[in-house]
Design an enzyme around this catalytic site. Sequence first.
Site: not given
Ligand code: M6R
Length: 621
Positions: A2, A27, A75, A101-102, A490, A494, A497, A513, A616
């Site tokens: 949050c 966030r 969030w 937050n938390g 990766e 991308k 998400e 396999h 984020k």
């Molecule tokens: O802030 P961080 O690098 O620890 O975040 C880790 C993941 O949550 C972050 O890399 C997430 O997978 C990306 N936003 C994806 O694009």
Amino acid sequence: MCGIVGYAGARPALNIVLDGLRRLEYRGYDSAGVAIVDGGLFTAKRAGKLANLEKALQDEAGLSAGTTGIGHTRWATHGGPTDRNAHPHRSADGRVAVIHNGIIENFAKLRAELEASGIEFASDTDTECAAHLLAIELQTAVGDTPGARLAEAMRAVCRRLEGAFTLLAVDVQAPGVVVGARRNSPLVVGRGTGENYLASDVSAFIEHTREAVELGQDQVVLISADDIVITDFHGAAAEGRPFHIDWDASAAEKSGYEYFMLKEIAEQPHAVAETLLGRLNEHGDLMLDEVRLTDQDLRDVDKVFIVACGTAYHSGMVAKYAIEHWTRIPCEVELASEFRYRDPVLDRSTLVVAISQSGETMDTLMALRHAKEQKARVLAICNTNGSTIPRESDAVLYTHAGPEIAVASTKAFLTQLVACYLVGLHLAQVRGVKYADEVAAVVAQLQEMPGKVEQVLDMMEPIRLLARELAEAKSVLFIGRHVSYPVALEGALKLKELAYMHAEGFAAGELKHGPIALIDHGTPVVCVVPSPRGRGVLHDKVVSNIQEVRARGARTIVIAEEGDTAVAPYADHLFYVPVTPTLLAPLVTTVPLQVLACEIASARGHDVDQPRNLAKSVTVE
Ligand code: M6R
């Protein structure tokens, strides 16, 4: 998860808080709300994005002119994203408003206790417990001023809470004061002139001040226009760590780009260059940022574990190849969320590298703490000064990417790669397995990377056109070998998400396999091809894998090195990247995959910067 902002000063708080929330919306964006002290307590909150709250406020007659306020963008964890669950939450007597937050882990017990005492809850959240408890504690809190009593009550509440929390509270009887508390969740202070701020991260107040104070674990802070008072949860005076923010407000603006993600993709050459800046001292030794480890500690290392999540985990997978190749120390890469639960074998000769853009990812933080309990040394790679992970580490290498606002990581990934390479070289140098001139040669290759990333960015138009064609695909597969395997993962992450499409990355050799059964007529397969130079055998193997998928009907989208003609006959679409040393290739091959995902998501009409269900910074486990 949050976003949290608080203001105490002389100016009307509402717009300052809303501006802060706008910068923190990445966030979490399920709902938003504000509370302003203005003689009474003005609160407003709405489900949905911040724009819904702003619209509701526009319709409201006589907006609050109070100069003390808090705001929240959520969030959801406990309770769905509805108006009633949006923060702030007020105590039953209406005296205080709280944002959080938390996760308060003992909330069920606290709620049962409060309900038994006759309090009726107005939401399904864990946060509301804190608001009611705070009002109860205020009835008996001791202190010279109303603000001191609010801080005292907050300390008493915190001592009862379990879990992770950042809390901010305002009290109608303590105008001019915001009180905050933190445990395992981020909170920084912005120090202004005649005004002060609290926020989940500095972007919320960067427009007003670049002087910040990092709070420690289990601390309570009181801000007023002229004062910042920090204590621990028992009232003992405590100190924060002051720091200067070395980027300005424009870094957190879109600056003409349609999305933050596009801007951040474009910033990658600069971000890579910044992360490399000043890393070699006059003796040719590599420099980290904060080192609380001796060279002997690093010489004693006999095993490296890299812990991280999501994109950061993929950068760790690339690092494994470089660290083992350069240092000959065994290196394992672990998902931070799994690490401590499998009871890894760690001791003081283990180096744990924690990679995190935000520095607040709870899974990574918990893995780090587990490692420290086992006496391992911890080195953090992080993009956020003032965050928890670097503060709790023995050494830190900051990625100087500037703020990353889009939920999907792009420039953070490239700079994490650079940082990982530097850590590998540093270890190799300290341990004497690489001479200074050998290290300098790799650093010189790294110095060429910003220019090469720039060249890739200049060649992205055909990728954009292809993205439009692929927007209706049901599924996209990604394959690669060696360092291109994490790049494939990766690329798939991308696309998942951002475009909400089925996408999977595979080690190209694993296809036969099982996963090759997924290939149907026209299935797009993105193939990341290693250089034909250097480890040429890898190249030839991947070319065979491309032929295998093509023979089964796949539409092949090939990312290969300039001059690689051998792959051309098997590519339905071929994109070249500049010639690059094998280990450094992910710095260029990842970029087309970022652009592809961004463009497909945009073609499908999605909000590229704020994909559904995500936030984020993931500050819950
Ligand atoms: O802030 P961080 O690098 O620890 O975040 C880790 C993941 O949550 C972050 O890399 C997430 O997978 C990306 N936003 C994806 O694009």
